[in-house]
Motif scaffolding. Structure first.
Motif: not given
Length: 93
Positions: A45-55
């Motif tokens: 989707x336009x304007x989508x952020x994806x976050x990598x972190x600890x589950x």
């Protein structure tokens, strides 16, 4: 904090679409740590952020998650840096 980010390419297994991720904030030097990305492709989707972190499990958080959702834990300072990068204070990363 390392500013030599690399772009990531993620292929969604369910439909084979490709999402290109542009890192805007991270908290490490090895590239395998909490990071916030902006999706740069039509597969997101336009304007989508994806976050990598600890589950964090839904049980740990005491909430229910929809199928396909996951909780991740990231430092607040990382989100602050990402917000700055999105809101006009963008820098070359």
């Amino acid at each position: 904090m390392n500013r030599s980010f690399q772009r990531a390419v993620v292929t969604a297994p369910e439909n084979g679409s490709v999402m290109r991720l542009r890192p805007i904030a991270n908290r490490c030097t090895a590239g395998n740590c909490p990071t916030v990305y902006i999706a740069d492709s039509d597969a997101a989707e336009p304007g989508t952020a994806v976050v990598q972190g600890f589950v964090v499990s839904a049980e740990e958080a005491g909430i229910e998650l929809a199928d396909g959702e996951m909780l991740v834990r990231v430092p607040l300072s990382l989100l602050t840096e990402a917000a700055h990068g999105i809101s006009g204070g963008s820098r070359s990363v």
